[in-house]
Design an enzyme around this catalytic site. Structure first.
Site, mmCIF file in Angstrom:
data_model
loop_
_atom_site.group_PDB
_atom_site.id
_atom_site.type_symbol
_atom_site.label_atom_id
_atom_site.label_comp_id
_atom_site.label_asym_id
_atom_site.label_seq_id
_atom_site.Cartn_x
_atom_site.Cartn_y
_atom_site.Cartn_z
ATOM 1 N N SER A 142 -0.250 -8.099 12.835
ATOM 2 C CA SER A 142 -1.406 -8.441 11.766
ATOM 3 C C SER A 142 -1.888 -7.208 11.048
ATOM 4 C CB SER A 142 -2.936 -8.810 12.120
ATOM 5 O OG SER A 142 -4.076 -8.620 11.189
ATOM 6 N N TYR A 156 -9.613 -6.057 18.206
ATOM 7 C CA TYR A 156 -8.372 -7.193 17.758
ATOM 8 C C TYR A 156 -7.189 -5.885 16.877
ATOM 9 C CZ TYR A 156 -6.210 -10.731 14.690
ATOM 10 O OH TYR A 156 -4.677 -11.061 14.286
HETATM 11 P P1 NAP Z 1 -4.528 -20.498 15.265
HETATM 12 O O1 NAP Z 1 -4.917 -21.667 14.599
HETATM 13 O O2 NAP Z 1 -5.621 -20.060 15.945
HETATM 14 O O3 NAP Z 1 -3.294 -21.059 16.488
HETATM 15 C C1 NAP Z 1 -3.272 -19.675 17.653
HETATM 16 C C2 NAP Z 1 -2.304 -20.539 18.334
HETATM 17 O O4 NAP Z 1 -2.562 -19.343 19.960
HETATM 18 C C3 NAP Z 1 -2.707 -21.621 19.231
HETATM 19 O O5 NAP Z 1 -1.470 -22.621 19.462
HETATM 20 C C4 NAP Z 1 -3.529 -21.534 20.340
HETATM 21 O O6 NAP Z 1 -2.902 -22.936 21.244
HETATM 22 C C5 NAP Z 1 -2.384 -20.279 20.663
HETATM 23 N N1 NAP Z 1 -3.169 -19.262 21.954
HETATM 24 C C6 NAP Z 1 -4.080 -18.569 21.954
HETATM 25 N N2 NAP Z 1 -4.367 -18.234 22.860
HETATM 26 C C7 NAP Z 1 -3.635 -18.368 23.390
HETATM 27 C C8 NAP Z 1 -3.041 -17.687 25.492
HETATM 28 N N3 NAP Z 1 -4.044 -17.325 25.157
HETATM 29 N N4 NAP Z 1 -1.817 -18.082 25.252
HETATM 30 C C9 NAP Z 1 -1.058 -19.528 25.116
HETATM 31 N N5 NAP Z 1 -1.550 -19.452 23.518
HETATM 32 C C10 NAP Z 1 -2.210 -19.580 22.883
HETATM 33 O O7 NAP Z 1 -3.511 -19.096 14.706
HETATM 34 P P2 NAP Z 1 -2.982 -18.433 14.004
HETATM 35 O O8 NAP Z 1 -3.576 -18.266 12.759
HETATM 36 O O9 NAP Z 1 -1.574 -19.337 13.786
HETATM 37 O O10 NAP Z 1 -2.407 -16.748 14.456
HETATM 38 C C11 NAP Z 1 -0.982 -17.020 14.393
HETATM 39 C C12 NAP Z 1 -0.735 -15.249 15.177
HETATM 40 O O11 NAP Z 1 -0.982 -14.757 13.643
HETATM 41 C C13 NAP Z 1 -2.198 -14.832 15.941
HETATM 42 O O12 NAP Z 1 -1.314 -13.437 16.943
HETATM 43 C C14 NAP Z 1 -2.701 -13.941 14.781
HETATM 44 O O13 NAP Z 1 -3.236 -13.245 15.438
HETATM 45 C C15 NAP Z 1 -1.848 -13.243 13.982
HETATM 46 N N6 NAP Z 1 -2.615 -13.254 12.293
HETATM 47 C C16 NAP Z 1 -2.998 -14.337 11.872
HETATM 48 C C17 NAP Z 1 -4.201 -14.431 10.558
HETATM 49 C C18 NAP Z 1 -4.254 -14.952 9.727
HETATM 50 O O14 NAP Z 1 -4.784 -14.605 8.938
HETATM 51 N N7 NAP Z 1 -3.852 -16.583 9.535
HETATM 52 C C19 NAP Z 1 -3.852 -12.714 10.371
HETATM 53 C C20 NAP Z 1 -2.916 -12.081 11.055
HETATM 54 C C21 NAP Z 1 -2.725 -11.899 12.079
HETATM 55 P P3 NAP Z 1 -4.080 -24.181 21.439
HETATM 56 O O15 NAP Z 1 -3.676 -24.475 19.839
HETATM 57 O O16 NAP Z 1 -3.762 -25.205 23.002
HETATM 58 O O17 NAP Z 1 -5.394 -23.326 21.844
#
Ligand code: NAP
Length: 247
Positions: A142, A156
């Site tokens: 991130s 985080y």
């Molecule tokens: P999201 O839409 O909230 O999706 C999170 C995903 O992770 C879901 O598939 C969830 O499964 C799964 N998950 C959460 N906890 C878990 C666990 N303990 N074991 C297995 N699976 C788990 O998040 P996202 O925005 O796509 O984020 C994906 C990655 O990108 C993350 O690492 C996040 O930190 C990073 N990121 C995101 C952003 C942003 O702005 N969106 C920015 C920087 C970095 P369920 O569907 O079963 O809940």
């Protein structure tokens, strides 16, 4: 056909990556934690287009779950050629003075320990000296690792900094094993993660202040991840790529 395991593949960036991998003709193991319906929807969408996919429940912070989900992916889809270490969580915005130890532990368990466990299992399966076929590991870090996420979630941000360091070190460990290791650092991307931290409009609101003047879409991050997975990036390892609209 290449087989790819994606942690947190049921929603957001992981989901977009699963669909893009499938569009390239790769088989995809879609890991999720609790949202079986979302994971099954991704699998159905891939299968509906003639692809191969499998939903696998497992908590990335639990070692037995990680080991068994990798074994199941390999059993069902054949030898893995790539892994996307993507699952991650945030928590409500608070200054460090207000963050309790239980929250810190869970944030580090999922985002840092979970990434280390998943990368370790990937290394064990892909390394040529261990019978693997080589391949590519992509970690989802991130921009918070660089920016610190003040007053929101410095816990985080620290966990994601550990992911950056893991990427650099593991790339050096696995260079001679036919395995490349890289990371993407997304900025503000429109997914459910912001609502889970209590700010559903966060990506839209803060994305408008980035140099490109808008939030990113999960598909735009997936493009970078799939490039790292593919042979198009064959001479790239240990790289941290910001996908952040210049933030
Ligand atoms: P999201 O839409 O909230 O999706 C999170 C995903 O992770 C879901 O598939 C969830 O499964 C799964 N998950 C959460 N906890 C878990 C666990 N303990 N074991 C297995 N699976 C788990 O998040 P996202 O925005 O796509 O984020 C994906 C990655 O990108 C993350 O690492 C996040 O930190 C990073 N990121 C995101 C952003 C942003 O702005 N969106 C920015 C920087 C970095 P369920 O569907 O079963 O809940």
């Amino acid at each position: 056909m290449r087989s790819i395991l994606i942690t947190g593949g049921s929603r957001g960036i992981g989901r977009a990556t699963a669909l893009l991998c499938a569009a390239k003709g790769w088989a995809v193991a879609v890991n999720y934690l609790g949202n079986a319906a979302a994971a099954e929807e991704v699998v159905a969408e891939i299968e509906g287009k003639g692809g191969r996919a499998l939903a696998l429940r497992g908590d990335v912070a639990v070692e037995e779950d990680v080991v068994s989900m990798y074994a199941a992916a390999q059993r069902e889809l054949g030898p893995l050629g790539g892994v996307v270490v993507n699952a991650g969580i945030v928590a409500p915005s608070l200054p460090l003075t207000e963050i309790g130890a239980d929250r810190m532990r869970r944030i580090f368990e999922v985002n840092a320990i979970g990434a280390y466990l998943c990368a370790r299992e990937a290394a064990r399966m892909l390394a040529k000296s261990r019978g693997g076929q080589g391949g590519s590991i992509v970690l989802v870090s991130s921009m918070a690792a660089r920016l610190g996420a003040p007053f929101e979630y410095v816990d985080y941000a620290g966990a994601k900094a550990a992911v950056d360091t893991l990427t650099v070190g593991l790339a050096k460990e696995l260079g001679g094993e036919g395995v490349r290791v890289n990371a993407v650092r997304p900025g503000l991307v429109e997914t459910d993660i912001h609502a889970s931290g209590g700010q559903p409009d966060r990506a839209k609101r803060l994305g408008a202040t980035s140099p490109l003047g808008r939030p990113g879409q999960p598909e735009e991050v997936a493009e970078a991840i799939v490039w790292f997975l593919s042979d198009a990036s064959s001479y790239v390892t240990g790289a941290l790529l910001d996908v952040s609209g210049g933030r």
